[in-house]
Design a protein around this motif. Structure first.
Motif, mmCIF file in Angstrom:
data_model
loop_
_atom_site.group_PDB
_atom_site.id
_atom_site.type_symbol
_atom_site.label_atom_id
_atom_site.label_comp_id
_atom_site.label_asym_id
_atom_site.label_seq_id
_atom_site.Cartn_x
_atom_site.Cartn_y
_atom_site.Cartn_z
ATOM 1 N N TYR A 58 -4.562 -7.820 -3.330
ATOM 2 C CA TYR A 58 -3.923 -7.691 -2.019
ATOM 3 C C TYR A 58 -4.057 -9.022 -1.288
ATOM 4 O O TYR A 58 -5.143 -9.407 -0.852
ATOM 5 C CB TYR A 58 -4.585 -6.552 -1.247
ATOM 6 C CG TYR A 58 -4.164 -6.437 0.196
ATOM 7 C CD1 TYR A 58 -2.837 -6.579 0.575
ATOM 8 C CD2 TYR A 58 -5.110 -6.174 1.183
ATOM 9 C CE1 TYR A 58 -2.466 -6.464 1.903
ATOM 10 C CE2 TYR A 58 -4.749 -6.049 2.504
ATOM 11 C CZ TYR A 58 -3.427 -6.203 2.868
ATOM 12 O OH TYR A 58 -3.069 -6.096 4.194
ATOM 13 N N THR A 104 -5.546 5.552 -2.303
ATOM 14 C CA THR A 104 -6.623 4.593 -2.019
ATOM 15 C C THR A 104 -6.671 4.255 -0.542
ATOM 16 O O THR A 104 -7.752 4.171 0.068
ATOM 17 C CB THR A 104 -6.416 3.310 -2.843
ATOM 18 O OG1 THR A 104 -6.380 3.633 -4.238
ATOM 19 C CG2 THR A 104 -7.528 2.311 -2.577
ATOM 20 N N PHE A 105 -5.519 4.054 0.047
ATOM 21 C CA PHE A 105 -5.437 3.732 1.478
ATOM 22 C C PHE A 105 -5.999 4.881 2.319
ATOM 23 O O PHE A 105 -6.793 4.664 3.249
ATOM 24 C CB PHE A 105 -3.986 3.444 1.865
ATOM 25 C CG PHE A 105 -3.805 3.009 3.290
ATOM 26 C CD1 PHE A 105 -3.862 1.672 3.630
ATOM 27 C CD2 PHE A 105 -3.587 3.945 4.299
ATOM 28 C CE1 PHE A 105 -3.702 1.268 4.951
ATOM 29 C CE2 PHE A 105 -3.428 3.553 5.612
ATOM 30 C CZ PHE A 105 -3.489 2.204 5.936
ATOM 31 N N TRP A 135 0.801 -1.226 0.000
ATOM 32 C CA TRP A 135 0.000 0.000 0.000
ATOM 33 C C TRP A 135 0.836 1.280 0.000
ATOM 34 O O TRP A 135 0.282 2.376 0.052
ATOM 35 C CB TRP A 135 -0.962 -0.008 1.178
ATOM 36 C CG TRP A 135 -2.033 -1.035 1.003
ATOM 37 C CD1 TRP A 135 -2.193 -2.182 1.689
ATOM 38 C CD2 TRP A 135 -3.079 -1.001 0.018
ATOM 39 N NE1 TRP A 135 -3.268 -2.895 1.215
ATOM 40 C CE2 TRP A 135 -3.842 -2.190 0.190
ATOM 41 C CE3 TRP A 135 -3.464 -0.116 -0.989
ATOM 42 C CZ2 TRP A 135 -4.940 -2.496 -0.610
ATOM 43 C CZ3 TRP A 135 -4.556 -0.407 -1.772
ATOM 44 C CH2 TRP A 135 -5.289 -1.577 -1.588
ATOM 45 N N ARG A 162 -1.939 3.933 -4.813
ATOM 46 C CA ARG A 162 -2.293 3.053 -3.704
ATOM 47 C C ARG A 162 -2.306 3.815 -2.371
ATOM 48 O O ARG A 162 -3.154 3.545 -1.514
ATOM 49 C CB ARG A 162 -1.313 1.882 -3.628
ATOM 50 C CG ARG A 162 -1.512 0.870 -4.747
ATOM 51 C CD ARG A 162 -0.541 -0.287 -4.620
ATOM 52 N NE ARG A 162 -0.705 -1.242 -5.718
ATOM 53 C CZ ARG A 162 0.094 -2.288 -5.923
ATOM 54 N NH1 ARG A 162 1.130 -2.504 -5.104
ATOM 55 N NH2 ARG A 162 -0.110 -3.107 -6.936
ATOM 56 N N MET A 173 -9.826 5.139 2.020
ATOM 57 C CA MET A 173 -10.498 4.103 2.795
ATOM 58 C C MET A 173 -10.471 4.433 4.288
ATOM 59 O O MET A 173 -11.440 4.167 5.004
ATOM 60 C CB MET A 173 -9.841 2.752 2.536
ATOM 61 C CG MET A 173 -10.501 1.580 3.248
ATOM 62 S SD MET A 173 -12.233 1.322 2.723
ATOM 63 C CE MET A 173 -11.975 0.636 1.068
ATOM 64 N N LYS A 231 -11.929 -5.014 -1.033
ATOM 65 C CA LYS A 231 -12.028 -4.221 -2.258
ATOM 66 C C LYS A 231 -11.009 -4.635 -3.313
ATOM 67 O O LYS A 231 -11.313 -4.656 -4.509
ATOM 68 C CB LYS A 231 -11.844 -2.742 -1.903
ATOM 69 C CG LYS A 231 -11.907 -1.805 -3.094
ATOM 70 C CD LYS A 231 -11.714 -0.355 -2.664
ATOM 71 C CE LYS A 231 -11.744 0.575 -3.872
ATOM 72 N NZ LYS A 231 -11.532 1.990 -3.482
ATOM 73 N N ASP A 232 -9.789 -4.934 -2.892
ATOM 74 C CA ASP A 232 -8.696 -5.228 -3.817
ATOM 75 C C ASP A 232 -8.338 -6.707 -3.732
ATOM 76 O O ASP A 232 -7.747 -7.169 -2.753
ATOM 77 C CB ASP A 232 -7.474 -4.370 -3.462
ATOM 78 C CG ASP A 232 -6.384 -4.440 -4.517
ATOM 79 O OD1 ASP A 232 -6.384 -5.407 -5.310
ATOM 80 O OD2 ASP A 232 -5.529 -3.532 -4.551
ATOM 81 N N ARG A 290 -10.669 -3.740 5.336
ATOM 82 C CA ARG A 290 -11.632 -3.253 4.336
ATOM 83 C C ARG A 290 -11.010 -3.243 2.935
ATOM 84 O O ARG A 290 -11.687 -3.516 1.942
ATOM 85 C CB ARG A 290 -12.100 -1.839 4.709
ATOM 86 C CG ARG A 290 -12.912 -1.772 5.980
ATOM 87 C CD ARG A 290 -14.237 -2.489 5.832
ATOM 88 N NE ARG A 290 -15.044 -2.417 7.031
ATOM 89 C CZ ARG A 290 -15.053 -3.340 7.992
ATOM 90 N NH1 ARG A 290 -14.282 -4.427 7.857
ATOM 91 N NH2 ARG A 290 -15.806 -3.205 9.055
ATOM 92 N N LEU A 291 -9.740 -2.928 2.849
ATOM 93 C CA LEU A 291 -9.068 -2.922 1.556
ATOM 94 C C LEU A 291 -8.961 -4.325 0.974
ATOM 95 O O LEU A 291 -8.973 -4.504 -0.256
ATOM 96 C CB LEU A 291 -7.669 -2.308 1.694
ATOM 97 C CG LEU A 291 -7.626 -0.790 1.891
ATOM 98 C CD1 LEU A 291 -6.224 -0.332 2.264
ATOM 99 C CD2 LEU A 291 -8.100 -0.066 0.620
ATOM 100 N N LYS A 292 -8.867 -5.321 1.829
ATOM 101 C CA LYS A 292 -8.823 -6.713 1.362
ATOM 102 C C LYS A 292 -10.122 -7.075 0.636
ATOM 103 O O LYS A 292 -10.117 -7.813 -0.367
ATOM 104 C CB LYS A 292 -8.598 -7.638 2.559
ATOM 105 C CG LYS A 292 -8.696 -9.126 2.249
ATOM 106 C CD LYS A 292 -7.657 -9.580 1.223
ATOM 107 C CE LYS A 292 -7.734 -11.072 0.973
ATOM 108 N NZ LYS A 292 -6.816 -11.517 -0.104
#
Length: 398
Positions: free
Chosen positions: A110, A59-60, A50, A56, A63, A106-107, A102-104
């Motif tokens: 990752y 994006t982080f 990230w 990225r 989020m 979405k992406d 939460r990013l897991k």
């Protein structure tokens, strides 16, 4: 030492050798981290993923805002050879656990989200490493005395490591065992000069030494062993004072020449010195130590300046004051001096600058003096920004 001869050294050289505290702490912690490399690997990979590109990072941060997680510090990837950077990486990443989860979702690319057990373990490790990090920061300070806090802090580390050995986590146990081996290798015998430094702090004296030996050896403060070790330190101080007395007797100014140049009120000080000289040296020195130890503790305060105390109140102990002056001038780590010597490398590039050595010295000293003069003020921020520029670029701006 073999060429000079022990007899020509103070206390036969028994108090001369001392390792850099920061370097030993680094060795101790690195051995501990080797036992848990795999356990923090997913967090390292997550931070690397990230922070790999500006997109990225954006994006982080988006989020985090969406989940109402305040970003106080930006993610920072560690250097695997520096344990303190690993500590900082974990300390920064832990508050963002929800963001990573939460990013897991979405992406899908990752793939390194740490498990609940790994998050829990990282939290545990950070709390354990925090002690080492704070002690290293304390010992690396340049604006205050460090010898008087050296012995208590090292004993505190040993006590904490003894508590970690009872952890239910097998990885923590292995980590602690590795650290204990390195600790005992360098600090199984750290008494001597640093214990004397603790003794010469009027807030601590013998009471702190008793507590230190109890922590170091895992015994009760009331044990005979603690009392015996403290008595050994006091005996070492007596021996050290004897050497200082011999040095002071090597040169005595002519009393008549002093009287001829002194004002009348100062004659009393000469009279007092003359009376003191008539006492046996041993009795006089023992009297200094006993008086100092029996005078009672100075109330503990965080802003206490031990040098100021010996400068004013310490005048009652003439020879002991000289010992305190020399011992408190000893740095327990060479980190600050190494940093100073490496400043030139940060200011100049070998193939880009033609500044003379005198000019480099002027720039380095000016920066240090300005930072010290305005310490704690907002202008320090601008001085730091100024120092981050390349020297040649600064001259181009001028």
């Amino acid at each position: 030492m073999s060429k000079i001869g022990k007899s020509k050294l103070l206390c036969e050289g028994t108090l001369l050798h001392m390792c850099c505290c920061a370097h030993i702490l680094n060795l101790v912690v690195k051995d501990g981290l080797d036992a848990m490399k795999s356990a923090i690997e997913n967090i390292r990979e997550s931070v690397a993923y990230w922070t790999a590109s500006p997109k990225r990072i954006e994006t982080f941060e988006d989020m985090a805002k969406y989940n109402k997680v305040k970003i106080t510090r930006k993610l920072r990837l560690d250097c695997k050879t520096r344990w303190n950077s690993t500590f900082i990486m974990l300390d920064i990443a832990l508050p963002y656990r929800l963001v990573f989860e939460r990013l897991k979702e979405k992406d899908k690319q990752y793939e390194w989200l740490p498990s609940s057990e790994e998050w829990a373990f990282a939290t545990d490790v950070v709390e354990r490493l925090r002690l080492f990090y704070e002690v290293t920061e304390l010992f690396s300070g340049t604006g205050y005395v460090t010898t008087n806090v050296y012995f208590p802090k090292i004993c505190e580390i040993k006590m904490k490591m003894r508590q970690w050995e009872t952890s239910s986590n097998e990885i923590v146990q292995n980590m602690t065992k590795s650290m204990a081996v390195k600790f005992d290798k360098y600090w199984s015998d750290i008494q001597g000069l640093m214990a004397i430094a603790t003794l010469l702090d009027p807030r601590y004296t013998k009471q702190m030494l008793v507590a230190c030996f109890a922590m170091l050896h895992g015994i009760e403060p009331s044990c005979y062993e603690c009392t015996a070790k403290v008595d050994d330190i006091v005996a070492s101080l007596h021996s050290l004072l004897d050497h200082y007395e011999v040095e002071s007797e090597a040169y005595k100014p002519d009393e008549e020449s002093i009287l001829s140049t002194m004002k009348a009120p100062a004659i009393m000080s000469v009279f007092q010195n003359s009376v003191a000289q008539q006492m046996p040296a041993t009795a006089r020195l023992q009297g200094e130590i006993e008086q100092y130890l029996n005078d009672g503790l100075v109330p503990y305060t965080e802003k206490f300046n031990v040098l100021d105390w010996w400068k004013v109140a310490g005048t009652r102990y003439a020879t002991l004051r000289k010992v305190a002056r020399d011992i408190f001038g000893i740095p327990v780590t060479i980190v600050a001096s190494e940093s100073a010597f490496s400043t030139g490398g940060r200011k100049l590039k070998e193939h880009r600058s033609r500044l003379t050595s005198d000019m480099v010295e002027v720039l380095m000293c000016s920066q240090d003096w300005l930072r010290n003069k305005y310490k704690g003020e907002q202008i320090v921020h601008f001085i730091n920004i100024f120092s981050s520029f390349h020297v040649v670029d600064i001259f181009l701006l001028l």
